[in-house]
Structures are given as C-alpha cells and as structure tokens.
Design a protein around this motif. Structure first.
Motif, mmCIF file in Angstrom:
data_model
loop_
_atom_site.group_PDB
_atom_site.id
_atom_site.type_symbol
_atom_site.label_atom_id
_atom_site.label_comp_id
_atom_site.label_asym_id
_atom_site.label_seq_id
_atom_site.Cartn_x
_atom_site.Cartn_y
_atom_site.Cartn_z
ATOM 1 N N TYR A 256 0.590 37.800 -45.348
ATOM 2 C CA TYR A 256 1.034 38.370 -43.805
ATOM 3 C C TYR A 256 1.139 39.085 -43.487
ATOM 4 O O TYR A 256 1.752 39.629 -42.141
ATOM 5 C CB TYR A 256 1.989 37.064 -43.650
ATOM 6 C CG TYR A 256 1.266 35.685 -43.996
ATOM 7 C CD1 TYR A 256 -0.041 35.791 -42.863
ATOM 8 C CD2 TYR A 256 0.985 34.433 -44.711
ATOM 9 C CE1 TYR A 256 -0.344 34.570 -42.582
ATOM 10 C CE2 TYR A 256 0.839 33.263 -44.501
ATOM 11 C CZ TYR A 256 -0.279 33.190 -43.590
ATOM 12 O OH TYR A 256 -0.492 31.828 -43.545
ATOM 13 N N ASP B 78 0.509 41.927 -40.396
ATOM 14 C CA ASP B 78 1.307 42.887 -39.434
ATOM 15 C C ASP B 78 1.236 44.043 -39.561
ATOM 16 O O ASP B 78 0.618 44.625 -38.195
ATOM 17 C CB ASP B 78 2.747 42.629 -39.668
ATOM 18 C CG ASP B 78 2.942 41.067 -39.072
ATOM 19 O OD1 ASP B 78 2.579 40.331 -38.902
ATOM 20 O OD2 ASP B 78 4.226 40.508 -39.776
ATOM 21 N N HIS C 167 -1.974 29.847 -37.234
ATOM 22 C CA HIS C 167 -0.912 31.267 -36.751
ATOM 23 C C HIS C 167 -0.745 30.830 -36.100
ATOM 24 O O HIS C 167 -0.552 29.976 -34.865
ATOM 25 C CB HIS C 167 -1.441 32.693 -37.148
ATOM 26 C CG HIS C 167 -2.376 32.317 -37.592
ATOM 27 N ND1 HIS C 167 -1.796 32.493 -39.172
ATOM 28 C CD2 HIS C 167 -3.786 32.704 -38.027
ATOM 29 C CE1 HIS C 167 -2.994 33.774 -40.354
ATOM 30 N NE2 HIS C 167 -3.579 32.825 -39.564
ATOM 31 N N ARG D 32 0.363 37.010 -35.122
ATOM 32 C CA ARG D 32 -0.615 36.450 -36.578
ATOM 33 C C ARG D 32 -1.920 36.729 -36.044
ATOM 34 O O ARG D 32 -3.090 36.855 -36.354
ATOM 35 C CB ARG D 32 -0.438 36.141 -36.849
ATOM 36 C CG ARG D 32 1.305 35.756 -37.320
ATOM 37 C CD ARG D 32 0.956 37.160 -38.960
ATOM 38 N NE ARG D 32 1.532 37.500 -39.284
ATOM 39 C CZ ARG D 32 2.982 36.480 -40.158
ATOM 40 N NH1 ARG D 32 3.016 35.629 -40.815
ATOM 41 N NH2 ARG D 32 4.200 37.707 -41.111
ATOM 42 N N HIS E 55 -5.455 37.829 -37.171
ATOM 43 C CA HIS E 55 -6.464 36.955 -37.432
ATOM 44 C C HIS E 55 -8.145 37.374 -37.025
ATOM 45 O O HIS E 55 -8.959 37.134 -38.300
ATOM 46 C CB HIS E 55 -5.644 35.721 -37.308
ATOM 47 C CG HIS E 55 -7.205 34.786 -37.766
ATOM 48 N ND1 HIS E 55 -7.511 34.195 -38.792
ATOM 49 C CD2 HIS E 55 -8.068 34.081 -36.566
ATOM 50 C CE1 HIS E 55 -9.104 33.523 -38.699
ATOM 51 N NE2 HIS E 55 -8.504 33.023 -37.853
#
Length: 583
Positions: free
Chosen positions: A159, A163, A466, A471, A475
C-alpha cells in the motif's frame, strides 16, 4: 555445468561451480556456487557426477521448486520496455515493490494481501520475489499494531508502494507520451467504469453502469491510447460523471503536459459533443473524428439528405449540411447491420406484443379478471417498458380491457435508418480520405479491447475494494501499466497465439472484420508453422509457469545453487520471441 579452479595469488585457488549457455554465436557463463570450502574428495565426487560418473558423499538434494517461466517473461518484458527506469532512475525498495504490483497483476491478479501471501518466504506461489530481489517482506513490527501478521505487514508495504507510485504517475505518463505520441498523431480516447464494493470512497457514485451492476456504486476511468491501442495515460473520475465532461482534462493533458501542437482526437459519439468541440478541442487547434448520435441522423434522413442512392460501392457517401459548418459528414451504410436491425426490431415487437396479449387475456379471464384503468395501465406499461418498444405502439385502455396496434409511420421512419451511421470530422479531404476517416474512428475498438482485458480474468480490475480516492487511482494506474506490459507480450507472442498476424481485414470500410486467409488456416490448424500448439494468452502463461526454478543442495551441508528446468520447445520459442534469455 562444470567446475573450474581460479588462481588466487598466494591463497588457495577458488573452486567454482559454473554453467554455460549459448545465445547465437556467443557463449555465456555464470558462477552458481563457490565450492572452495568443500573437502577435495567431495569436489572430485562432484566432478565425476558432472561427467556422468558416480557420486559418493555429495548427492544433489532438491530443496525447493518454484514456478518461474511466466515470472521471467513478465520481468524480462518490463526490463525490455524500460519500465523500472520509468518509475525511478535507480534501484529502490519502493520501485521494486511497485514493479511487483504491476507484474503480479499480469501473473496472478488479486488483492495486495494475496500478493503478499504469494511472496511469503516458505510459501511462495512463484519466483517473483526472488527475481525482483524483494527480500523478506513485512519483517519490521508495526508499533501501532504489534499483533498483525507478517503477511498483513507486507501488504502494508505494498500500500505504501501504491502511494509512492501515484506520486510518479504524471512523470511516467509524460515519458510514455514522449515514447508513443508525436505532433500530428492520432489519439484514441474512451471511457469505461468498474463497480465498487463499499461506500467510503468519494469517487464511488451511482451512474450508468457498463458492467450492468446498477446495484453497486462505481468509478469511471478514461484511457488515452495511441493509434495502435498502446495505453499512455489514465484518469479516474467520479462514477456519475458525464462522458463529455472528461474531454477538457484530456485536451489540456495533450496540449500542456505532453506539449503536442497538432493532434487528431478520436472519441465516441456520446463524448465528443458540439460543446466539447467548440469550447475545448477546436480552441487549441486540434482536429477530431467522431460520429453523430442517432437522434441527429434522423433529420438528415427525413430531409432526404441521406438516401440509398448516396452510397457508393463501398457503402460511403460524403455530405455537407448547414447545421455542421466546417465539418465533413461521411454517411455509411452497412447492409449486414441493416438486416440485423430489421430482425432485432421485429423480434422485440413480437415479444412486446406477447406481453400485451397476456395483459389482454388477464382482462378476459373468468376468475378474478384484471379490471380498472389503473391496474390495467400498470400491467400494460410494464409490458411496453420491458423491451423499450413503447413508442411503436398505440394503446387504448378502458375499465374492462385494453387494445393495441403498431404505429406504421414511426416504424417506417425507424426502418429508414437501418444500417446507417455518420462519421464526422474536421479533417479536410486532402489530409484524410473518407475511407481512412471511417477506419480511424473504428480504431476505438482497440481501446475497448484494453478495457475488456483489464476487466477480464487477465488483469481483474474489478470489483474495486479500496477505500480512499488515492488508492483507487493508484490501483487503476497499476492496471494500466500491467496492460502496457501485456500489450507488448501479446504483440511479441502473436505467432504462438490465436492472433491473426496479418491483421483483421475488411472488404469495405463498413463491412464486418474478417480473418485473413493465413489467419483462418492458422486457427483451423491450431498449430504454428513449426508444429507448436497455439495458445491463448492465459494458456501460454500457464505453460511458461511449468518452467521451474529449482534450489539444489550438494549433500546435507553442501553449497546451495539454483537451476531452472530445461525449457520445452514452446517455452524456448516464447522466450526467443521476447528476447529474454533463460539463465
């Protein structure tokens, strides 16, 4: 494999286990293990084993075997495309994690947690972690959640990589645009949507669902591609955003960020509207190709501007009209499409009448007949709405029954448009002929192919789980990069896939796509010219996965080395086509 002794000045010689392989006329070698610490008798036993003799005291023991070939192909293609350098100029832990997210989406699409579990030491699904040099993920204890599992901590690293990657999206897209777009080029743009699980993301809204999931909120994303369908940029917007509202941002991206002075923008008929042409595309000097919506074609047919005599043997006819100043209108007639529309309309009319007959029969039945204008009207409305054919029927409802009849004038008006569509463009005749303009508009199918690949089992962009806007955007950017890699793999592997290598062909610009003669022979034979079985993309990836990376130890406490299994002819051909060597 073989053993060599390397002089080491005043120290004992280094005893190395090496292997060699040939690429064309070049011979390559690499060191697998340093055997200097082994006793002389064990080294001699190993030499005997490598020469085909017997081994005493140093039996090779397989310790692990991981699916490796598909990983090697995807990682090799990413290197060939320069994707690591596009993300970051030098090796960086976040970069390698981002590459794992992209490669994992092609190899085994799933959640970030499932990817972390697939890379867990001792429980690996494949060799991706070792190929990218990720090491052991999730080792550091999270002070805010000390009881979390190592796999969840590893997912947390992914994750963080999302970012990190999102911050670099603009630079990556700029580099892709520089590579695949140039001034005067054709740019394809289209919009799609994917449904969303949850309600916390501000992008998730209820809107027109291309996934046919009206019960779920969704996000929408526009994909910008070159004329070959290679993705260059992606933008994520709220799920209820109208298609035309996404055009200004794309024009600004092409003009300001990518620095393109001249571009031909190709967009769907519902997206490139009069307002967007006038206020966005034309103001920056760009040309465009789109099509008229159905309701805009009707006045042209009714006014006899478009008639059967207009079309030439190709099914094309150019017209002008004062409602479209400065534009070329290219009317197209597809007889196959016309026949299909006649058949479909008649089927829907018959199904609608079948529903109306049920309502009429309910009014005439002996027991508990349907009565009352309101009750009969509700049932009749439902029957008319089911197949969206209400405009073609005239209905009379009274207290004890109902009747209907078709509207012949509206049916004739609708039939006059069967098989007709109109391409519109700002390009003059000398810049692009009518035939080429029609074919260029139909290149939007390449963007639709990208959406199908992203949504299907290949990349599985949906459903989206998400929770935050950032996010979700990350994705979808990962999925775009994964499709970028897969696009190039498919192109390189075309001889091994059910791909028509000569390209789909048309008798005329308006006729359906047909396979070439060689494409039909290839599909019928189901084998390549050199006898290899044809594969689907997913099937070839599964075949490559059977090429394993084996870790072998010489004796119980001997050195550990890695060796891949010998490739099959199909695997060797696949690696040869993408220019990736099998170590």
């Amino acid at each position: 494999m073989f053993i060599v002794e390397i002089p080491n000045r005043n120290s004992p010689p280094a005893i190395l286990l090496r292997e060699g392989w040939r690429e064309g006329s070049k011979v390559h070698t690499r060191t697998l293990a340093n055997l200097s610490h082994l006793a002389p008798e064990k080294i001699e036993a190993l030499k005997a084993a490598l020469k085909g003799g017997s081994v005493t005291g140093a039996v090779p023991i397989p310790e692990s075997s991981l699916p490796h070939g598909h990983v090697l192909a995807v990682a090799g293609m990413m290197d060939k495309l320069g994707l690591p350098k596009l993300l970051f100029g030098k090796r960086h832990h976040m970069r390698e994690l981002a590459l794992a997210l992209v490669a994992g989406r092609v190899i085994e699409p799933g959640s970030k947690l499932s990817l972390a579990q697939a890379l867990a030491k001792g429980a690996e699904h494949h060799s991706l972690g070792e190929v990218l040099g990720l090491g052991e993920l999730g080792k550091a204890i999270d002070p805010e959640n000390p009881g979390s599992s190592q796999e969840k901590r590893a997912a947390g690293e992914f994750y963080a990589a999302m970012d990190w990657l999102l911050e670099r999206q603009a630079k990556v897209e700029d580099a892709l645009a520089k590579r695949h777009l140039s001034s005067g080029c054709t740019v394809l743009y289209d919009l799609s949507s994917s449904y969303f699980e949850g309600s916390t993301c501000p992008l998730a809204k209820y809107g027109y669902s291309r996934d046919h999931r009206k019960d779920r909120p969704q996000v929408q994303y526009g994909l910008l591609c070159n004329e070959d369908g290679i993705p260059v940029a992606i933008e994520v917007v709220e799920g209820n955003t109208g298609d035309p509202k996404t055009i200004p941002a794309q024009v600004a991206r092409l003009k300001e960020r990518f620095g393109l002075e001249r571009v031909v923008v190709v967009g769907d008929r519902g997206m490139v509207t009069e307002a967007r042409i006038r206020e966005d595309i034309a103001t920056v000097g760009y040309d465009w190709i789109s099509a008229l919506v159905h309701k805009s074609i009707q006045p042209l047919v009714a006014a006899k501007v478009i008639t059967p005599s207009l079309f030439d043997e190709r099914g094309l006819g150019e017209i002008t009209h004062p409602d479209y100043p400065g534009e070329r209108l290219i009317a197209c007639f597809n007889p196959i499409r016309a026949e299909d529309q006649v058949r479909k309309r008649e089927e829907l009319l018959a199904l609608t009448e079948k529903g109306l007959k049920k309502v009429a029969d309910a009014c005439r039945r002996e027991k508990k007949p349907l009565q009352g204008v309101t009750e009969i009207g509700l049932k009749t409305g439902a029957a008319l709405a089911k197949f969206r054919m209400a405009k073609f029927f005239s209905v009379r409802i009274h207290e004890c029954g109902m009747s209907w009849q078709r509207k012949p004038e509206l049916l004739a008006k609708d039939a006059a448009m069967d098989g007709i569509y109109v391409i519109r463009t700002s390009l003059p005749q000398e810049a692009m002929g009518a035939e080429q303009a029609v074919l260029t508009y139909k290149r939007l199918a390449k963007v639709e192919r990208a959406f199908r690949t992203m949504k299907s089992v290949d990349l599985q962009v949906r459903p989206i789980y998400h929770r935050t806007e950032e996010r979700v955007k990350a994705h979808l950017f990962i999925c775009m990069l994964a499709y970028y890699v897969e696009w190039h793999l498919r192109e390189a592997w075309a001889p091994l896939l059910y791909t028509d290598e000569e390209g789909s062909q048309r008798d005329t610009p308006v006729s359906p796509v047909q396979a070439s003669e060689s494409g039909r022979v290839k599909k019928k034979r189901a084998h390549t010219a050199d006898g290899l079985p044809l594969q689907s993309f997913s099937g070839l990836m599964k075949s490559l996965a059977t090429l394993c990376q084996n870790r072998i130890r010489l004796g119980e406490k001997g050195p550990l080395y890695t060796r891949a299994t010998r490739p099959t002819p199909l695997q060797a051909k696949a690696f040869g086509l993408i220019g990736v060597a099998i170590p």
